[in-house]
Write a protein that holds these residues in place. Structure first.
Motif, PDB file in Angstrom:
ATOM      1  N   PHE A  67       0.844  -1.195   0.000  1.00  0.00           N
ATOM      2  CA  PHE A  67       0.000   0.000   0.000  1.00  0.00           C
ATOM      3  C   PHE A  67       0.882   1.248   0.000  1.00  0.00           C
ATOM      4  O   PHE A  67       1.940   1.283   0.637  1.00  0.00           O
ATOM      5  N   PRO A  68       0.455   2.325  -0.663  1.00  0.00           N
ATOM      6  CA  PRO A  68       1.151   3.606  -0.523  1.00  0.00           C
ATOM      7  C   PRO A  68       0.925   4.160   0.886  1.00  0.00           C
ATOM      8  O   PRO A  68      -0.014   3.753   1.581  1.00  0.00           O
ATOM      9  N   PRO A  69       1.755   5.101   1.333  1.00  0.00           N
ATOM     10  CA  PRO A  69       1.646   5.620   2.705  1.00  0.00           C
ATOM     11  C   PRO A  69       0.247   6.106   3.065  1.00  0.00           C
ATOM     12  O   PRO A  69      -0.249   5.838   4.170  1.00  0.00           O
ATOM     13  N   GLU A  70      -0.406   6.817   2.150  1.00  0.00           N
ATOM     14  CA  GLU A  70      -1.701   7.421   2.477  1.00  0.00           C
ATOM     15  C   GLU A  70      -2.821   6.399   2.648  1.00  0.00           C
ATOM     16  O   GLU A  70      -3.886   6.722   3.178  1.00  0.00           O
ATOM     17  N   LYS A  71      -2.599   5.164   2.225  1.00  0.00           N
ATOM     18  CA  LYS A  71      -3.609   4.116   2.366  1.00  0.00           C
ATOM     19  C   LYS A  71      -3.414   3.255   3.613  1.00  0.00           C
ATOM     20  O   LYS A  71      -4.221   2.368   3.889  1.00  0.00           O
ATOM     21  N   ARG A  72      -2.362   3.503   4.369  1.00  0.00           N
ATOM     22  CA  ARG A  72      -2.056   2.647   5.519  1.00  0.00           C
ATOM     23  C   ARG A  72      -2.725   3.124   6.810  1.00  0.00           C
ATOM     24  O   ARG A  72      -2.753   2.403   7.799  1.00  0.00           O
ATOM     25  N   GLU A  73      -3.182   4.364   6.848  1.00  0.00           N
ATOM     26  CA  GLU A  73      -3.825   4.954   8.032  1.00  0.00           C
ATOM     27  C   GLU A  73      -2.892   4.946   9.244  1.00  0.00           C
ATOM     28  O   GLU A  73      -3.302   4.657  10.365  1.00  0.00           O
ATOM     29  N   LEU A  74      -1.626   5.275   8.971  1.00  0.00           N
ATOM     30  CA  LEU A  74      -0.619   5.383  10.022  1.00  0.00           C
ATOM     31  C   LEU A  74      -0.060   6.798  10.010  1.00  0.00           C
ATOM     32  O   LEU A  74       0.202   7.362   8.942  1.00  0.00           O
ATOM     33  N   ALA A  75       0.152   7.370  11.172  1.00  0.00           N
ATOM     34  CA  ALA A  75       0.752   8.705  11.285  1.00  0.00           C
ATOM     35  C   ALA A  75       2.230   8.559  11.610  1.00  0.00           C
ATOM     36  O   ALA A  75       2.599   7.825  12.524  1.00  0.00           O
ATOM     37  N   TYR A  76       3.063   9.249  10.846  1.00  0.00           N
ATOM     38  CA  TYR A  76       4.521   9.181  11.020  1.00  0.00           C
ATOM     39  C   TYR A  76       5.038  10.532  11.469  1.00  0.00           C
ATOM     40  O   TYR A  76       4.804  11.556  10.819  1.00  0.00           O
ATOM     41  N   VAL A  77       5.736  10.556  12.610  1.00  0.00           N
ATOM     42  CA  VAL A  77       6.332  11.789  13.133  1.00  0.00           C
ATOM     43  C   VAL A  77       7.844  11.653  13.030  1.00  0.00           C
ATOM     44  O   VAL A  77       8.472  10.969  13.841  1.00  0.00           O
ATOM     45  N   PRO A  78       8.466  12.283  12.019  1.00  0.00           N
ATOM     46  CA  PRO A  78       9.918  12.164  11.871  1.00  0.00           C
ATOM     47  C   PRO A  78      10.663  12.983  12.923  1.00  0.00           C
ATOM     48  O   PRO A  78      10.070  13.814  13.623  1.00  0.00           O
TER      49      PRO A  78
END
Length: 349
Positions: A67-78
Motif C-alpha cells: 500500500f502507498p503511505p496514504e492508504k495505511r492509516e498510520l501517522a509518522y512523526v519524523p
C-alpha cells in the motif's frame, strides 16, 4: 495491531535482516537501540516510505506491504517534525483532515480538541519558524493525533529537545497515551526514555530485532548489555516517603531509594551492577535492600563476571570478580543474597 513479519531491506551498505515485530492495539512499544541499528529504516518501511525486499506488514489484519503511505492509516512523526514552514500551526494540524475531505466544521472541532489536549491553542496563528523545539514537537503530535490514525510511528521524537525539556516531553507522551489509548511504535537510543514510556520494548542491533518483551528481559540480552553497560533499569510506583527515603514498588517488590518522589508517582530507577553485593548470608551492613536471589546465568566480562540473578519477577545484573565467583561457587540455580544501598538506586526519570 501492527505485525511485521520477516522483513528484509537491502540498501547495499546496510540491511534489515528478517525483522519481526508486534505492537498490539493500544500498546506503546519502544524500539531501543544504538544509532545505525536500523530503527528509522524499520519505521519508514512500516509507514510505506520504503519498500522492503521481502517480508510483510499487517495493520489490523490487513496486509499493507504494497500500500502507498496514504492508504495505511498510520501517522509518522519524523525526528525533525517536518512541519510545513509556510503554513500556520492551525493549517499544519488541519492538513491531514483536509486531505481526507473532512468538513470545515469537523476540522475546526478536531483542531480545537487536539490543541486543547496538548495545550497549544494559543499557537494556532503562529508559523513554525517562531516556535521553540518543544512547541514544534507538540504541533507535530497534534497533527498525528488529530485524524485518529490506526497507529502513530515516532522517530526519536525528543532528540531535538534540550535535556531540560526531555523529561516533560516524556510525561506528555505518557499522559496522552494513558488518556487516548493510541497504538504507538516509538524508536529511541535513550534508555531513560524507553523505561519511562515502554509498555513493551524491543532491542534492535545491526538490522535485527534481538529481543522483544518486558523491558528488563530485553535489557538482559548480551547486545543490549554491551550497548547499555549492563545497567539495571526499572519503572516503579512510589509507595511511601519516610525520613529521606522512598519506597518504590517494582514488580511487587519493595525497593528503597533516596530519590525524592511523591507517593503514587511513577518513576524510573537505575542500579549499577557494581553496586550490588552478592553474599551467602543476609547482609549485616547498612544496606537498605537485601533480596534472596537465584543465579540464572554467568557471563565473563573481562576481569569480572556478570551474574544474572532473579528475585520473583525482578531480574538483576551484578558484577563479581572471578575469584569471588569461584569462592561463592556460582552456578545456575545457586541461591544467594543480593544487597545494595538505597543511595545506589538512582532516579533517572
Amino acid at each position: 495491531m501492527i505485525i511485521v513479519e520477516n522483513l528484509y531491506l537491502d540498501l547495499g551498505e546496510f540491511k534489515l535482516q528478517g525483522v519481526s515485530l508486534e505492537a498490539k492495539k493500544g500498546e506503546y512499544l519502544v524500539v531501543l537501540g544504538p544509532s545505525g541499528a536500523g530503527k528509522t529504516l524499520l519505521l519508514e518501511c512500516i509507514a510505506g516510505l520504503r519498500n522492503p525486499t521481502r517480508g510483510r506488514i499487517v495493520v489490523d489484519g490487513v496486509d499493507v506491504t504494497n500500500f502507498p503511505p496514504e492508504k495505511r492509516e498510520l501517522a509518522y512523526v519524523p525526528q525533525d517534525y517536518a512541519l510545513w514552514p509556510h503554513m500556520t500551526v492551525y493549517n499544519n494540524i488541519a492538513y491531514p483532515l483536509k486531505c481526507k475531505n473532512f468538513s470545515e466544521a469537523e476540522i475546526r472541532r478536531r483542531v480545537r480538541w487536539v490543541t486543547e489536549e496538548l495545550e497549544i491553542s494559543h499557537l494556532l496563528n503562529r508559523k513554525p519558524r517562531t516556535l521553540s523545539g518543544g512547541e514544534k514537537q507538540r504541533v507535530a503530535l497534534a497533527r498525528a493525533l488529530v485524524w485518529n490514525p490506526k497507529a502513530i510511528l515516532l522517530d526519536e521524537p525528543t532528540a531535538a529537545l534540550d535535556p531540560a525539556l526531555k523529561s516533560s516531553a516524556w510525561k506528555l507522551l505518557k499522559k496522552l497515551h494513558s488518556k487516548l489509548k493510541f497504538t504507538a511504535i516509538h524508536v529511541t537510543h535513550n534508555l531513560a526514555e524507553a523505561a519511562t514510556l515502554a509498555e513493551k520494548a524491543a532491542f534492535m542491533y545491526n538490522g535485527v530485532i534481538v529481543k522483544q518483551g518486558r523491558l528488563d528481559d530485553v535489557l538482559a540480552t548480551p547486545e543490549a548489555s554491551i550497548y547499555l553497560g549492563d545497567a539495571n533499569v526499572y519503572r516503579g510506583k512510589v509507595m511511601q516517603r519516610r525520613g529521606g527515603e522512598t519506597v518504590v514498588d517494582v514488580y511487587g517488590i519493595k525497593i528503597v531509594t533516596v530519590a525524592d518522589a511523591m507517593p503514587g508517582e511513577e518513576i524510573v530507577l537505575m542500579l549499577r551492577p557494581e553496586d550490588i553485593l552478592l553474599l551467602e548470608k543476609p547482609a549485616s551492613t547498612s544496606a537498605r535492600n537485601t533480596l534472596k536471589v537465584t543465579v540464572e546465568e554467568l557471563e565473563p566480562r573481562g576481569p569480572l563476571m556478570l551474574v544474572r540473578i532473579k528475585h520473583g519477577d525482578l531480574k538483576l545484573k551484578a558484577y563479581v570478580t572471578k575469584s569471588s565467583s569461584e569462592h561463592l561457587e556460582l552456578k545456575p540455580g545457586k541461591q544467594l543474597y543480593a544487597s545494595f544501598k538505597a543511595a545506589a538506586v538512582k532516579r533517572v526519570a
